[in-house]
Design an enzyme around this catalytic site. Structure first.
Site, mmCIF file in Angstrom:
data_model
loop_
_atom_site.group_PDB
_atom_site.id
_atom_site.type_symbol
_atom_site.label_atom_id
_atom_site.label_comp_id
_atom_site.label_asym_id
_atom_site.label_seq_id
_atom_site.Cartn_x
_atom_site.Cartn_y
_atom_site.Cartn_z
ATOM 1 N N SER A 60 87.765 31.739 22.171
ATOM 2 C CA SER A 60 86.789 32.665 22.762
ATOM 3 C C SER A 60 85.400 32.057 22.970
ATOM 4 O O SER A 60 84.395 32.757 22.843
ATOM 5 C CB SER A 60 86.706 33.956 21.935
ATOM 6 O OG SER A 60 87.954 34.618 21.932
ATOM 7 N N GLU A 101 99.849 28.374 20.841
ATOM 8 C CA GLU A 101 100.809 29.135 21.654
ATOM 9 C C GLU A 101 102.148 28.418 21.710
ATOM 10 O O GLU A 101 103.200 29.054 21.748
ATOM 11 C CB GLU A 101 100.221 29.375 23.058
ATOM 12 C CG GLU A 101 99.132 30.438 23.012
ATOM 13 C CD GLU A 101 98.022 30.263 24.034
ATOM 14 O OE1 GLU A 101 98.194 29.520 25.011
ATOM 15 O OE2 GLU A 101 96.956 30.891 23.845
ATOM 16 N N GLU A 126 91.171 25.314 16.452
ATOM 17 C CA GLU A 126 91.223 26.609 17.143
ATOM 18 C C GLU A 126 91.812 27.652 16.198
ATOM 19 O O GLU A 126 93.050 27.726 16.053
ATOM 20 C CB GLU A 126 92.111 26.522 18.386
ATOM 21 C CG GLU A 126 91.664 25.526 19.426
ATOM 22 C CD GLU A 126 92.231 25.859 20.809
ATOM 23 O OE1 GLU A 126 91.436 26.237 21.664
ATOM 24 O OE2 GLU A 126 93.449 25.772 21.000
ATOM 25 N N GLY A 161 91.662 33.994 22.655
ATOM 26 C CA GLY A 161 91.899 35.081 23.606
ATOM 27 C C GLY A 161 91.577 36.462 23.066
ATOM 28 O O GLY A 161 91.953 37.469 23.662
ATOM 29 N N GLY A 176 89.532 28.354 26.970
ATOM 30 C CA GLY A 176 90.636 28.953 27.713
ATOM 31 C C GLY A 176 90.104 29.809 28.847
ATOM 32 O O GLY A 176 89.671 29.306 29.890
ATOM 33 N N GLY A 177 90.094 31.125 28.644
ATOM 34 C CA GLY A 177 89.742 32.087 29.692
ATOM 35 C C GLY A 177 88.474 31.752 30.464
ATOM 36 O O GLY A 177 88.446 31.860 31.696
ATOM 37 N N ASN A 204 91.264 24.540 29.304
ATOM 38 C CA ASN A 204 92.722 24.705 29.259
ATOM 39 C C ASN A 204 93.077 25.935 30.088
ATOM 40 O O ASN A 204 92.842 27.052 29.656
ATOM 41 C CB ASN A 204 93.152 24.871 27.785
ATOM 42 C CG ASN A 204 94.622 25.215 27.645
ATOM 43 O OD1 ASN A 204 95.383 25.150 28.609
ATOM 44 N ND2 ASN A 204 95.025 25.583 26.435
ATOM 45 N N TRP A 205 93.634 25.662 31.259
ATOM 46 C CA TRP A 205 93.932 26.781 32.167
ATOM 47 C C TRP A 205 95.185 27.559 31.757
ATOM 48 O O TRP A 205 95.513 28.564 32.378
ATOM 49 C CB TRP A 205 94.066 26.268 33.604
ATOM 50 C CG TRP A 205 92.741 26.069 34.290
ATOM 51 C CD1 TRP A 205 91.501 26.101 33.705
ATOM 52 C CD2 TRP A 205 92.513 25.816 35.688
ATOM 53 N NE1 TRP A 205 90.531 25.887 34.645
ATOM 54 C CE2 TRP A 205 91.112 25.709 35.878
ATOM 55 C CE3 TRP A 205 93.346 25.660 36.797
ATOM 56 C CZ2 TRP A 205 90.536 25.457 37.121
ATOM 57 C CZ3 TRP A 205 92.775 25.408 38.042
ATOM 58 C CH2 TRP A 205 91.391 25.307 38.196
ATOM 59 N N LYS A 206 95.933 27.018 30.773
ATOM 60 C CA LYS A 206 97.190 27.671 30.336
ATOM 61 C C LYS A 206 98.063 27.938 31.574
ATOM 62 O O LYS A 206 98.030 27.142 32.511
ATOM 63 C CB LYS A 206 96.872 28.927 29.523
ATOM 64 C CG LYS A 206 95.902 28.620 28.369
ATOM 65 C CD LYS A 206 95.765 29.715 27.367
ATOM 66 C CE LYS A 206 94.778 29.284 26.286
ATOM 67 N NZ LYS A 206 94.628 30.266 25.222
ATOM 68 N N HIS A 239 99.243 23.066 20.577
ATOM 69 C CA HIS A 239 98.509 24.324 20.786
ATOM 70 C C HIS A 239 99.225 25.452 20.055
ATOM 71 O O HIS A 239 100.456 25.494 20.016
ATOM 72 C CB HIS A 239 98.398 24.632 22.283
ATOM 73 C CG HIS A 239 97.407 25.711 22.569
ATOM 74 N ND1 HIS A 239 97.702 27.046 22.383
ATOM 75 C CD2 HIS A 239 96.112 25.657 22.967
ATOM 76 C CE1 HIS A 239 96.622 27.761 22.674
ATOM 77 N NE2 HIS A 239 95.639 26.934 23.022
HETATM 78 P P1 13P Z 1 90.252 31.316 24.869
HETATM 79 O O1 13P Z 1 89.018 30.526 25.169
HETATM 80 O O2 13P Z 1 90.764 32.102 26.052
HETATM 81 O O3 13P Z 1 90.117 32.115 23.622
HETATM 82 O O4 13P Z 1 91.428 30.239 24.590
HETATM 83 C C1 13P Z 1 91.187 29.214 23.697
HETATM 84 C C2 13P Z 1 92.314 28.255 23.772
HETATM 85 O O5 13P Z 1 93.416 28.546 23.367
HETATM 86 C C3 13P Z 1 92.051 26.944 24.393
HETATM 87 O O6 13P Z 1 93.095 26.060 24.167
#
Ligand code: 13P
Length: 249
Positions: free
Chosen positions: A207, A99, A166, A172, A228-229, A12-14, A97
């Site tokens: 993470s 967020e 999650e 993050g 994510g990251g 997930n590149w956000k 999600h």
């Molecule tokens: P991180 O891997 O950056 O913690 O993000 C997880 C995430 O929200 C994937 O949807």
């Protein structure tokens, strides 16, 4: 679990990534190293979907979006409908999600209506669920997860679905849930899904990185990761894929 037995590693590149970065990523990543063991998917921002679609398909990587609107077409300025995602080559769409729940205020009801719209047009939702740190500390994790999963009541049987657990406090932050917490929570999520008649693949997210992926992907009831990251760089994403292949083979 569903018929799909392979682990899914989804990136997930956000709100990250421009055209050149996408090209660099694809040049560096290469092919799925073990398609028999691991499915790979990428969810870049909407603006990159069309331009990445064909190339990702040739690399054996599925395409997904990070959100969708719950209507088919019309006067909804700024929104993207399921048909547009299909047109861009998407198979998956991330819904719920944390967020979007916390920053944009998406309700469980809204998420369900987005799921219905997605199913109508052949998209597979990746439904994200998870508790905040306060909820975990107050011992209400399972109550929160059950509430978030309850939107599946009355959903069409056999509709394509993946769930991603999650924990909000692990997203993050560099903190991951312990293998005990992951195993326990995934068992609960599978039990709830079974009760609702929708047992499917359940991913872990929060993470995930090359250093913890093998251990996390070996936990019972974990069938992949939403990253994510660490999915933004081809080498760390590939390391997670390889760690998963090791965990499952
Ligand atoms: P991180 O891997 O950056 O913690 O993000 C997880 C995430 O929200 C994937 O949807």
């Amino acid at each position: 679990m569903s018929n799909e037995t392979r682990h899914l590693i989804a990136g997930n590149w956000k709100m990250n990534g421009a055209l050149q970065e996408a090209k660099d990523f694809m040049d560096a990543f290469g092919q799925n190293p073990s398609p028999d063991h691991v499915e790979i998917a990428l969810m870049p921002p909407f603006t990159l979907l069309h331009s990445m679609s064909d190339r990702l398909a040739s690399m054996g990587i599925m395409l997904g979006a990070q959100n969708v609107y719950n209507e088919d077409k019309g006067a909804f300025t700024g929104s993207i409908c399921p048909l547009m995602l299909r047109d861009a080559g998407c198979h998956y769409v991330i819904l719920g999600h944390s967020e979007r729940r916390s920053i944009i205020g998406e309700s469980n009801a809204k998420i369900r209506s987005k799921m219905n719209a997605s199913w109508l047009h052949g998209l597979e939702p990746i439904l994200c669920i998870g508790e905040t740190l306060e909820q975990r500390e107050n011992g209400v994790t399972n109550i929160i997860l059950a509430e978030q999963l309850a939107i599946l009541k009355g959903a069409p049987k056999g509709a394509p679905l993946t769930v991603a657990y999650e924990p909000v406090w692990a997203i993050g932050t560099g903190k991951t849930a312990s293998t005990e917490q992951v195993t326990e929570t995934h068992a609960f999520v599978h039990q709830e899904l079974q009760r609702l008649g929708h047992d499917c693949r359940v991913l872990y997210g929060g993470s995930v990185n090359p250093g913890n992926a093998e251990e996390l992907m070996s936990c019972p009831g974990v069938e992949g990761a939403l990253v994510g990251g660490a999915s933004l760089k081809a080498d760390s994403f590939m390391d997670i894929v390889n760690a998963t292949v090791k965990a499952v083979s």
